[in-house]
Design a protein around this motif. Sequence first.
Motif, mmCIF file in Angstrom:
data_model
loop_
_atom_site.group_PDB
_atom_site.id
_atom_site.type_symbol
_atom_site.label_atom_id
_atom_site.label_comp_id
_atom_site.label_asym_id
_atom_site.label_seq_id
_atom_site.Cartn_x
_atom_site.Cartn_y
_atom_site.Cartn_z
ATOM 1 N N SER A 74 -107.467 0.066 -57.927
ATOM 2 C CA SER A 74 -108.493 -0.575 -58.744
ATOM 3 C C SER A 74 -107.886 -1.660 -59.627
ATOM 4 O O SER A 74 -108.522 -2.676 -59.917
ATOM 5 N N PRO A 133 -112.145 4.676 -62.803
ATOM 6 C CA PRO A 133 -112.098 5.378 -61.507
ATOM 7 C C PRO A 133 -111.203 6.605 -61.580
ATOM 8 O O PRO A 133 -111.559 7.675 -61.081
ATOM 9 N N TRP A 140 -111.196 -0.914 -65.584
ATOM 10 C CA TRP A 140 -110.954 -0.654 -64.159
ATOM 11 C C TRP A 140 -109.787 0.284 -63.951
ATOM 12 O O TRP A 140 -109.736 1.035 -62.977
#
Lengths: 269, 461
Positions: free
Chosen positions: B140, B53, B49
């Motif tokens: 995130s 992103p 994570w």
Amino acid sequence: MRFILEINLRGSGRDMNEKIKISTRNLSVFYGPKQALFDINLDLVENKVTALIGPSGCGKSTFIRCLNRMNDVIDLCKVEGSIKVDGKEINTKNTDVNLIRERIGMVFQKPNPFPKSIYDNVAYGPRIHGLAENQEILNTIVENSLKKAALWNEVKDRLNQPGTGLSGGQQQRLCIARAISINPEVILMDEPCSALDPIATAKIEELIDELKKSYTIVIVTHSMSQAARVSQNTGFFHLGKLIEFNLTEKIFKNPDNKMTQDYITGRFG
Amino acid sequence: MNLVILSFILFFSLSFFFIGKARVLRLANYNIKNLNSLPEYYGYYLAAWCALPALIILFFWSIFELSIIKIFVLSDFKLDPTIDDNKLNLIFSQIVSIAEKKFSGTIPQNLIPYVEKFIALNKIIELSKFAVLFSAIILSLIFAYRQILKNIKARESVEKIIRGLMFLCATLAIFTTFGIVLSLLFESIKFFTSVSIFDFLTGTNWAPGRAFVRDASVQTANVENVFGAIPLFWGTTFIAAIAMCVAVPVGLFSGIFLAEYSSRKFRKITKPLIEILAGIPTVVYGFFAALTVGPLFRLVGEKFGLEVSSESALAAGVVMGIMIIPYVSSLTDDVINAVPNSLREGSFAIGATKSETIKKVVLPAALPGIVGSILLAISRAIGETMIVVMAAGLAANLTLNPLEASTTITTQIVTILIGDQSFNNPKTQAAFALGITLFFFTLFINVIALSIVKKFREKYE
Ligand SMILES: Nc1ncnc2c1ncn2[C@@H]1O[C@H](COP(=O)(O)OP(=O)(O)OP(=O)(O)O)[C@@H](O)[C@H]1O
Ligand SMILES: [Mg+2]
């Protein structure tokens, strides 16, 4: 009479009315350094069914593959000793193996029809050996072979369809038809029913009974009841040795060897 | 710059791997049984994570960064109608190289304000990139951290992430193919606006050199009948056919020999040796054909009173055939080996000899596979370039005589595109038209070949 026959078989091995088709003496087989068969002495009687039984890996297949020299195909396999067919030695360098295989046919454990039509499957042998001078004779041979193999009625309308499209039992009977198409003297069957259901098995057993009138038959089987049903003589193999060879009835009712007794009654191990 | 950011992201996600692992262990009172997954998975989850992103944003940012700057910097020039797209691109690349201090020569004074504008813009964008990336990572991470605290099934999530990554790679390969085909298609469409597709596919005169004339009036006159690709199609087919005449018999018989007759030891040594043939660079074959085989054929031909040009379709075809032998022999060998042994035994058991068995049982059973392998070899022959460039010449002859020079589609593409070329005249675009024709041709053959081979495999597996 039974008594005499038994004595004879166990002794020098010959009844007055019985003719020995194939006899092996001191037959040993090696796969590379590993010995698979030890000094097998066995007589196969003409027009009788001989069953070979024994636990897996004991050398039954190896033995019957010696009889039509199929072990030649395996690179590292060496066959020693004597194999006589009609009194003539066949385990020599200058024996024509193709001729031997023409006289001694074989049916394998797994049906192995060629990827050709049903007709061509059966016509394969006669064509190779030039048994039919014209199409008509070939047709007759194919028809007769299929009839003998009890397959004719099921396939007579679709002879041009691929043999691989038949059911397992039909395929096996097709292979039997293929084997008898060249009119051999002996038929070797290596677990011919192991892939079949009881109905197909029954059909093939019936067939064997019928075929023994004209051929000498050797059948390898794991089914005691099958051996008892179809054979007249039975040989029990264990770890590459022939432990006992006798009339089937005798083997199943009152075997001489304790090991045979244990194997037949399922107390083996 | 991007490299710094990348290592930064990597460092971040690595540390969060350990942080996540430790955190979740503490959460479970150091008893793994309390967790839904092994603690590592929570680490992976957090790391993924953290990195994914940010990486995605970075990727798209890098793609669009320059073009956005370009739009702003060049907005003034756009108003001037005398400056076309090519010129705009030139100006912009000048600006960039001046800004990066790589410009050689005197700096054009009129560009200086734009260079300053470029540098300023670049700084802003760079800064905002940092800000966006950083906040993306933080956001995130917060999300992922919360998820972890909820003791989610991290093992399954990680599985999903991995599957997604694999899928991404697979689609990337597919999209690349699509991209290539599309770029071919666009250029060929341009070509077919100036030359009719019918003329291209049926014309018998190939002389694109004559179309390359600057004078526009002459060009329209010439474009009509110099782009007939039939000689090229013919040359390609002809040379491939010669190659197959060499490769099929030799390859087939050596394949059969390897599979059926040779001892296992012999096969183990010979098969790789034959396969070396396929590993020789095609340039080497090229000069073998041009310097050895071509002159040899000429010499022999002259002995018989034949006129052989030193660049001949025959020389190229024969050498190409040699190159393709292993494709046929190896595949034939494989296919024959795939024919179950039980069929051979069935044939032997009926008293057939080895050659009868091979002829009547093994080969018919292996036939579809062999045909497939031959088709694959053909498509290889059609795509081959180097040997033909070096040994068959460039003359687009429409001839049946293998002793004359000939040429192929691939060779013409090479000659058209060699050197500096502008990409907006029919001559260059013709290369793309040829390329896409070739592509569909080999695609067609490959599809057929693969489907045949597949059917063969299904039958015996
Ligand atoms: N091709 C071969 N190469 C090496 N060893 C072999 C080969 N075929 C058989 N053997 C060995 O020879 C021995 C006898 O094998 P064989 O196939 O004759 O047994 P079997 O009695 O027919 O067994 P099953 O009932 O399982 O068919 C086994 O130990 C086996 O491992
Ligand atoms: Mg066996």
